[in-house]
Design an enzyme around this catalytic site. Sequence first.
Site, PDB file in Angstrom:
ATOM      1  N   ASN B 425       0.537  -1.171   0.020  1.00  0.00           N
ATOM      2  CA  ASN B 425      -0.088  -0.054   0.025  1.00  0.00           C
ATOM      3  C   ASN B 425       0.914   1.134  -0.109  1.00  0.00           C
ATOM      4  O   ASN B 425       1.922   1.367   0.771  1.00  0.00           O
ATOM      5  CB  ASN B 425      -0.672  -0.049   1.282  1.00  0.00           C
ATOM      6  CG  ASN B 425      -1.785   1.305   1.395  1.00  0.00           C
ATOM      7  OD1 ASN B 425      -2.718   1.339   0.676  1.00  0.00           O
ATOM      8  ND2 ASN B 425      -1.484   2.001   2.478  1.00  0.00           N
ATOM      9  N   GLU B 426       0.609   2.377  -0.879  1.00  0.00           N
ATOM     10  CA  GLU B 426       1.001   3.572  -0.801  1.00  0.00           C
ATOM     11  C   GLU B 426       2.581   3.533  -0.813  1.00  0.00           C
ATOM     12  O   GLU B 426       3.337   4.227  -0.016  1.00  0.00           O
ATOM     13  CB  GLU B 426       0.390   4.223   0.605  1.00  0.00           C
ATOM     14  CG  GLU B 426      -0.886   4.408   0.478  1.00  0.00           C
ATOM     15  CD  GLU B 426      -1.538   5.289   1.481  1.00  0.00           C
ATOM     16  OE1 GLU B 426      -0.953   5.636   2.742  1.00  0.00           O
ATOM     17  OE2 GLU B 426      -2.869   5.676   1.498  1.00  0.00           O
ATOM     18  N   GLU B 427       3.076   2.779  -1.917  1.00  0.00           N
ATOM     19  CA  GLU B 427       4.587   2.929  -1.746  1.00  0.00           C
ATOM     20  C   GLU B 427       5.166   4.062  -2.870  1.00  0.00           C
ATOM     21  O   GLU B 427       6.310   4.070  -3.463  1.00  0.00           O
ATOM     22  CB  GLU B 427       5.145   1.681  -2.322  1.00  0.00           C
ATOM     23  CG  GLU B 427       5.056   0.504  -1.100  1.00  0.00           C
ATOM     24  CD  GLU B 427       6.156   1.095  -0.079  1.00  0.00           C
ATOM     25  OE1 GLU B 427       6.734   1.991  -0.253  1.00  0.00           O
ATOM     26  OE2 GLU B 427       5.858   0.345   1.028  1.00  0.00           O
TER      27      GLU B 427
END
Lengths: 814, 814
Positions: B425-427
């Site tokens: 998530n959200e890299e």
Amino acid sequence: MPFTRRNFLKSSALLGGASAFSFAVSPAVAHALASDPTQALAQPFETGWEFARASLGGPWEAWNLDGIAWRTQPLPHCFNALDACDPDHQAYRGQGWYRARLRPSNSLPRGRTLIHFAGAGQRTTLYAGEQLIGRNIGGYNEFVFDITDGAKDIDGQMRLAVLCDNSRDLDTIPSDISDFNLYGGLYRHVNLLYLPAVSLETVHILPQVAPNQPAICHVSAQLYNPLHLTGPAEVSIEVTAPDGSPVFRHSGNLAIWQEARELVQFPVRDPRLWSPSSPSLYACRLTLRSEHGEQSVTQRFGLRHFEFQDHGPFLLNGEKLFLRGTQRHEDHAGYAAAVPDDITRQEFSMIRDMGANFIRLAHYQQSQLALDLCDELGLIVWEELPWCRSGVGDPAMRANARDLLRTMIRQHFNHPSIVFWSLGNEEDWPNIDPGDGTETVRSFMQQLQEIAHQEDSSRLTAFRRCRTATDVPDVYSPSIWEGWYSGRYQDYQKVLEGYRDKIRHLLHMEWGADCHARRHAEEPTGEDYPPFVAAGERSTPAVLPLVKHGDWSETYACDLFDWYLKTQETLPWFAGSAQWIFKDFSTPDRPENPIPRVNQKGLTERDLTKKEGYYVFQSWWAEKPMVHVYGHSWPVRWGRPGQPRLVRVYSNCDSAELFLNGKSLGVKARNSQDFPCAGLRWSPSFLPGENVLRAIARKGAAVVEDEVQFLYQTQPWGKAASLTLTRKAESAANAVVETTLVDANGAICLDARNCVRFSVVGGGTLNDNLGTVTGSRVVELCNGRAEISLRLSGQPSIVGVSCDGVPDAFLRIS
Amino acid sequence: MPFTRRNFLKSSALLGGASAFSFAVSPAVAHALASDPTQALAQPFETGWEFARASLGGPWEAWNLDGIAWRTQPLPHCFNALDACDPDHQAYRGQGWYRARLRPSNSLPRGRTLIHFAGAGQRTTLYAGEQLIGRNIGGYNEFVFDITDGAKDIDGQMRLAVLCDNSRDLDTIPSDISDFNLYGGLYRHVNLLYLPAVSLETVHILPQVAPNQPAICHVSAQLYNPLHLTGPAEVSIEVTAPDGSPVFRHSGNLAIWQEARELVQFPVRDPRLWSPSSPSLYACRLTLRSEHGEQSVTQRFGLRHFEFQDHGPFLLNGEKLFLRGTQRHEDHAGYAAAVPDDITRQEFSMIRDMGANFIRLAHYQQSQLALDLCDELGLIVWEELPWCRSGVGDPAMRANARDLLRTMIRQHFNHPSIVFWSLGNEEDWPNIDPGDGTETVRSFMQQLQEIAHQEDSSRLTAFRRCRTATDVPDVYSPSIWEGWYSGRYQDYQKVLEGYRDKIRHLLHMEWGADCHARRHAEEPTGEDYPPFVAAGERSTPAVLPLVKHGDWSETYACDLFDWYLKTQETLPWFAGSAQWIFKDFSTPDRPENPIPRVNQKGLTERDLTKKEGYYVFQSWWAEKPMVHVYGHSWPVRWGRPGQPRLVRVYSNCDSAELFLNGKSLGVKARNSQDFPCAGLRWSPSFLPGENVLRAIARKGAAVVEDEVQFLYQTQPWGKAASLTLTRKAESAANAVVETTLVDANGAICLDARNCVRFSVVGGGTLNDNLGTVTGSRVVELCNGRAEISLRLSGQPSIVGVSCDGVPDAFLRIS
């Protein structure tokens, strides 16, 4: 370059130990630079810092993590300042981070920029950006880190992050089972040093002093030269006497040298010897000049010689000197380890005014200021390696102990006050690792003994309490606590004399009693107060049962002090002792104490408020005439109408006269062996209600006096029924509230020692977690009373107080 | 042997990584054993433990240090249970220690004794005495430690000490900049396993299912055989259908084997397919017999097939299934990560009742119970590796991520509910390490993608928000927060459709709005409430300014939900979405929120109290007829006399009729595209004072109804002048107090959202730190009100409440 979340250099991978990263420049010189305001090379680096008490994953997080509560934090700062005495929680042990931006500006060509830390708890790591600069393992030594090559941001600023970690760690000393808190934080001074490329690192002055001969002083120095530069240098030395007159001057040219080398020796004819009564200090100013720049440092030193006779007394400068000592932790209410300099000065001054000539700096290397004050005031010092209740430990711990012993001796080498290098304390504690037969506590102490003598052959080593190695250190103290942890104080002489033949050089370090400030007893030796054995002091737990605590009154403690001091006067063979301890201090070990988590054996409270015991010592040790009527913090005494009540007067005068309500009760002469109070005691009957006691004492032509006022209560009290809560004093910013525990008729229960808890709701804030009798929200009553103060805001407050078995009481403070 | 202070085995020296010490036995089997009460081989090990939240120097100190506040602690237990939402302090990140004495009793010859941990935060180390048994790095996976050869005391007892450490660490995932708390403790179940010397370690059932064909199931297994024993074994397999009827039996002899091997494959004719509407579960019981003993484990599995059309919808078992999802953290008021099983069951039941058929387990491997419930209730699962805002990190972090991905897939392989293995998530978060060109976020995601497909070729990988790698995972979700972190919700369709062609398999994970439970607005889209950008969601902080937060009303959130849901109904190409998040949860990132440190985007409060938004979703998704009049927690509405006020009714019925004070306002038919409330809204004028609204809705023959009562206030209010504080409800053990902010005339300021602080003195204790609107001592007012409850003791209490700008108020509770 963007500063993104990356791996930082991990301590586990790169850090081999303290010595690989710290001590690059002798902090003795660093300190001399930093504490000398005329030195342009040094400047305090104590503002501009922010602090967060949190564990972080590394320096990247120190600059990039949301939700971390950074706050502006001037240094010095201890991050246990307000939790060490929290009655409800243990003091924090973990990481604390400091961060600051710095634009270093060393104008010297190829000059070195260093940060000097005068001590930090307990393991300290410095980063520039994410670059590891250095690491120090040790909570009490000085250290420097060279940031000359530290990473900078594109704008030329260095982002410095300092991790102080006091989490528990078996690889370091002191041990976590020590009876004092292992504090965390940058709790001593921090300085920036702008040094030439080649600078002085260590300057040691070793005087050889013998009776009726000129003293010979050897000056040696080591350079800090990380670039391995070579070339010519000029060294100038100027030595001045205590009165400022010149003693010696020298100047010479030589090549930049490696390693430590002796630069010069010089004689001092008719030396003014250093002693407690005449603490004379010489000064040596050393100047190094080279093409890289000029640097001067001044070191003080003293001339004295001493002898410790076998099984006999201690002699200083050829004369017998009975060592009258107390002890000190670096700890103070509201500051913990970050004791402000003015308070340190006040503390040592009070110790000297009490008449002490000896101090043990327990249980670790203390600040340079503390040592400077001992030099200036004339206090002979026992300084100690914090090898305390650690046992043999593992190789890392032993390496750490060896490092820290060398460091302490090198950093404090020039202080004339230091006579004893203590190798440690209580290394026969239950459950510590005694070793496997090859590496034992005894053999490790022998290693330390050799290191101490290699580093400094001019002083004695010492140790307190290690039954398996009493013959290893030069000076040894057994554990004798008659009247507190075991036995009766009346047996002190017998127990002490039992050690005389067994120990070659005997000092008696640690004796005394806990007492709860403001608690007093009409009959302190009553059945209420059996001798007891505290959990922490049980050396043979299966044999000695844990008996109940007594009433912890100041009265009992004063009698015990008085007895020990009277006894010590009569033993010409005895070298001296040090009472435990001058000031109450915090400890993780004693949550059940009347002030939770405070070791209450001090002669003062944790904020330097004197307890009565201070005056007992003063009456035996001080030269200046004094008199003190016992009971300044005892507002109500009690007994039957007409019953004789003991009045204790402590004085060093030849005689004293006591007046009750203006009427003389007669003059008594001081007789040191007439216990208690050296005969200065009276047993009048008090008037019910108000009474005034006044003592007038005479020593030659000097007259001193002291007075106490109190109520005498003849009305007996019944079972505790309720609490009162009243406002006792006030100002715009503060209010003091007092609670009393009373019976059904409203009479104060004067022997009540119940535990009470204060709390507050609304605008006010309790001044608590101070570790004092009026600064703890959980505290035992003193003769039925307790008080605490509040900081007020514009908003009203309601204070509550609770106590098991009676209803809570509330008070509105508007 | 005496247990003395010695070095313990140091993690830095001996521990190479998670895999060296954990996963010796597949926790899937361990869990099957532990959760099957007929298995004598397993027993809960959740009592007899003591806990201390403290950093210790090692296991020696866990048994020997005085002053550590050990307390009895049943498991599961999260040591952030009560500090995650503390308004005044950050949640603790550090060490927590558990200790227990155990006398293992495995009656099988050469049998193995293991401890199975179903998950613990965040790094867990087990010691027997001072012996290191094992270490697990990962906060959400299951693991076992083999204690068969663990050190025992002379009395045969094993002293077990477990260190759980959640201090910040850049070497592990998830990242410390994640928007949820990385909790510490043994927060999932713990079991003792008494296994034969050779036992089943992993049992995987891989069904191959295609339309109109028999399903083919492959059963493979791996053994746990640490002594490397050889010899014959017998394996029996029994498979039963969802109705319990036999499907397949097999028994055979073979030699004890190494590595994983396929044991058998079998067909299932006319398979009963698993789906949300028919979550049919098969069971496979595998029994291993050898000379060392017998062991059986039962694993459930399901038969289903799916297809994700390019740029189009998702099909399950050949039929289009719109994924109606929400999301879940393992977090609950008063328990944090140690959510009790009955609450977990209640939570999933509520999610299913709301009509969801899809859930994202954010952002980490969740408990077996959670997955079992998804299997049983028919919730399609997106389960996620906690590679969250970590960036490329260092090699240790990447190794940890790879390990934990393999572990999650192996441990949850048999659950039919799981369709998506999310890699993270959200890299693309600001400031995370994008890598150096060789190792980049994109290339690391490709590594994870390969691992996931190697481990399990039968499922899809997924990822939410990583703009540099949208094409790497099989399924991708961009970040679309129109109406909350950016833009207006009215633009949702346009923004969503902008991704349709760019993303091959598009899901929309995370959308919604924060709202403060019990806060309502007459005009939620007013000027008061501009779109804003939260600090945590600023992807380009230099461009998007931080604008002020709106009023966080439930009303605005309901309108936003309603708009998104109405829009999604009209997009036949769209596969589905998951609203963020079902239940409020704690986070370190949001101390300034109306409930400090709580992410308030839940459809329920942190204790599962439903907010109004729950019913909006139910009106769109649920089958069972329902109707809900908006405003059950809105006691006072306001406006001018006679002013029309909007009444929102949410229902999945064909029509609804609204009654105001018993009088019909007419019947309206549901029209999905008539925003808001699909046309079920009325705008009557209320009576000043008491009003009753009642809705009756019909769906075919079914009739449902709902009613709200409230006051209508026509009196305007002025500037806030004071606080009231009253007791609202009571019992012997609890009291509820309510505060209101009123003007000089005593009128409640109905739009006030000031922050208030409750405190108490005396016998009562606030029920706070719960992260709910009535369970936080610091909280923003809801329409001028706030309340909290107290636990009472026998003693009276005084509650205080404060609010900037007005005087504090106090209330005595007797």
